[in-house]
Write an enzyme that holds these catalytic residues in place. Sequence first.
Site, short mmCIF file in Angstrom:
data_model
loop_
_atom_site.label_atom_id
_atom_site.label_comp_id
_atom_site.label_asym_id
_atom_site.label_seq_id
_atom_site.Cartn_x
_atom_site.Cartn_y
_atom_site.Cartn_z
CB CYS A 2 -2.01 -19.36 -5.18
SG CYS A 2 -2.88 -18.21 -4.11
NE ARG A 27 2.01 -19.18 -9.66
CZ ARG A 27 2.05 -18.52 -10.80
NH1 ARG A 27 3.13 -18.54 -11.54
NH2 ARG A 27 1.01 -17.85 -11.23
CD1 TRP A 75 2.01 -13.51 -1.09
CD2 TRP A 75 0.21 -12.64 -2.11
NE1 TRP A 75 2.07 -12.15 -0.95
CE2 TRP A 75 0.98 -11.58 -1.57
CE3 TRP A 75 -0.96 -12.33 -2.80
CZ2 TRP A 75 0.62 -10.25 -1.69
CZ3 TRP A 75 -1.32 -11.00 -2.92
CH2 TRP A 75 -0.53 -9.97 -2.38
CG ASN A 101 -2.81 -18.14 -9.38
OD1 ASN A 101 -2.70 -17.24 -8.53
ND2 ASN A 101 -2.17 -18.11 -10.53
N GLY A 102 -5.82 -16.66 -8.37
CA GLY A 102 -6.52 -15.53 -8.98
C GLY A 102 -7.44 -14.89 -7.96
CD GLU A 481 15.98 -2.63 -7.22
OE1 GLU A 481 14.85 -2.16 -7.38
OE2 GLU A 481 16.18 -3.85 -7.07
CE LYS A 485 15.96 -5.79 -4.08
NZ LYS A 485 15.47 -5.91 -5.43
CD GLU A 488 12.23 -6.87 -2.26
OE1 GLU A 488 13.06 -6.65 -3.14
OE2 GLU A 488 11.13 -7.40 -2.50
CG HIS A 504 10.80 21.16 -1.84
ND1 HIS A 504 10.66 22.53 -1.89
CD2 HIS A 504 11.81 20.85 -2.70
CE1 HIS A 504 11.52 23.03 -2.75
NE2 HIS A 504 12.24 22.04 -3.26
CE LYS A 604 12.21 -13.84 -8.35
NZ LYS A 604 13.01 -12.64 -8.02
#
Length: 609
Positions: A2, A27, A75, A101-102, A481, A485, A488, A504, A604
Site C-alpha cells: 500500500c 502501490r 492493495w 503498509n505491510g 514475458e 503481458k 495481466e 508431454h 506496480k
Amino acid sequence: MCGIVGYIGKEEAAPILLEGLKKLEYRGYDSAGLAIYNNGKLDVIKSKGRLDTLYKLTDGGKKMEGTAGIGHTRWATHGEPSDKNSHPHVSQSGKIAVVHNGIIENYQKMKELLVNHGVKFSSDTDTEVVAQLLEYYYEGDLLEAVSKTLSRLEGSYALGIMSVDYPDRIIAARKENPLILAVGDNCNYLASDVAAVVKYTRDVIYLDDDEIAVITNDRINIYNTDMDELNKPVVHIDWNISDPEKGSYEHFMFKEIMEQPKVISDTISPRLKGNEVILNELDNVRSKIDKASQIYILGCGSAYHVGVIGKYLFEKYARIPSQAVLASEFRYSSPLVDENTLVIVISQSGETADTIAAMREAKRLGSTVIAIVNVVGSTIAKEADSVIYTWAGIEVAVATTKAYSAQLAVIHLLCLELAKNRKKMTEHEISEVVSELKLLPSKIQRIIDCREKLQYYASLYFNNDSVFFIGRNLDYAICLEGSLKLKEISYIHSEAYAAGELKHGTISLIEPGTLVVALATYEKLFDKLVSNITEVRARGADVLGFASEKMRESFEGNADSAFYIPNTHEMLTPSLAVIPLQLFSYYVALMRDCDIDKPRNLAKSVTVE
Ligand code: M6R
C-alpha cells in the site's frame, strides 16, 4: 502493499495528502482513505475504489478541515477491498488512527487477546490490531504505547499514527517496508516514496528498520527501539523525478512502449566507448566477479523473465554456470550460494519484498550482489554491493515494458563484460555485438512503426479465452514475458511453454481455435520449432508466428498469421522479439476494454511477501 502519506503543518492537509496519494497509487488502488485531526476529533473518510472516488467524496479534500493528517491507498491483503477494510483504521474509541503498509503476521493472536479484553473490531484487516493495541497500551504516553505495541508485532510495517490527545504530532515507524520523512517549510511529511512529497520538498530522511519518528510541524525526532534519540542525516534529492504525463496517449503502457528506443539508448550509450563496454559501476566488485564460479539471477515476474534470458546468455557466451531463480522461492530453497557466487538481482522498483528478502539471504550467505534497478535510492539499490541503473525513467503502467527492455539491455552489457573478462569472446566478436547493440533503438522503432499489423492480429484473436506461447531457448524466455503481458492486462488465460515440452501433456489442451503464439527467431532451433507448430496446427490450433526477417522465406505458410522481426545478432534477438508481443497484448486488452494501466488485483510495486 500500500502507499502511506502524512502531513503536519499550517496548510489544509487533505488536498496535500490526496496529491501525495496520487503519486503512490502504483502501490495499490483498490481503496483509499484519509484521517484528519479537526477540533478535538479525528475525521475519517475512506472508501473502496480508486483514489478518484475518495477525491469526489471529499471534494478534492475541501470537505475535510485540519492541518494534520494521514492517508492511504490500498492493495488488499487481509480482508476484501471494501469501505470497512480501507485505511485509516481507528481504535474502538475513535481516538487513534493508523495507516499501514505491510503485513502483521501474528494479527490473529493479537486480535484474540484484544477480543478477550472486550475490544470490538470493525474490519477484517490485520492493520486494525495496531490501532486497537495502541489504545490498549495507552496510559497517557503515546510514544510508550507505540513502543509497547511494536514490541508485540510480528511481520512488516510502515506505519503512520495519529491520536486526538497529541494533535501536534504524527508518529511513524518502520520495519521492512519503505518509509521516508520529508522536511518542509514550517511543515513535515511522511511517505512510502519520495515521489509523494517531491512537489513540496526534496529534503528527506530515510527511516530505517526498527526506528520510530515523532513528526511535528517544526521538528522530526527519531528513536531506536530502546528509545535512544538518533541523529539521522537529511538527504537532498537531486535526481530528476519529474511527474510523468500521458500527453496525447490514451494509456501510459502505450506511451512507455513507444519510449523504448530512447530508453535503450539512454541505458547503453553511457556504458559504451567505441565498441567497448565500460561498466564503471562494477569497479568495487571486479575481483569478486572474476573469481565467481557460478551466477544466480533473482527477480520476480518480468524481472525474473529477464533473468531467464541472462541464464541462457551467460552460459552460452561467458561459459559461467548460471541459473535464474524466482526470488520468492530462493529464500526457502536452501540455495547453494557462497562467497564464490555472483548474485544478480533485478527489480524495476527496487522495493519488491521477495527480491529484497532473497538479496539479503544471498548476502548473508556471503555472495556478492549486483543489482539492476530502475528506481534510484530504492532499498535494493542501497543494499546491493553494486548497482547498475536502468535509465528507463519513471514507469507508471503496472505492466512493465520499458523497464523490462532496459533490464535486458543491461544483461547484454553484463554478458559482454563477463565474456570479455573470461576471454570467451574475442574483441572482434564483442565489437560485432556492440555494433548491433547500437542499432537496437532504430530496429525497435521499425517494429513499433509496423504496429498496425499487430493491431489487426489482435482484432482476429482478442476473443480467444486461452492462449499458449511456445518457443525454444531464448524464444522460450521471451514467451514467458509475452504470456505474462497478455494475461495481466487482458485477463485471458495464457501459458508459456518450452515448445519441446508441449507434447508431454499440455498438447491435450489444444483444440480447434486455440491460439498458439509461436516464436521462431532462434535460427539453430528453427526447424524443430516449425515441427512443433505443425503438431499444434494438426490439432486445429490457430498459429500466430513471430520469426526473424532472415527466416521469412522458410517460415511463410507455417503459421496462420506471421510477423517478422528485424535481423540482429542472436544474443540480442530477445530485445526485438519482446516488442511485438507487448504491442499485441496492448491491442488485445484495448479491444477487450480492459483497464490497461491499472489491471485488476495488481499493483506496480509488490512490497509484501
Ligand atoms: O519492481 P520489480 O521489477 O521488482 O517488480 C517485479 C514484478 O512484480 C513485475 O515485473 C511484474 O511482474 C510486472 N507487473 C509485470 O508486468
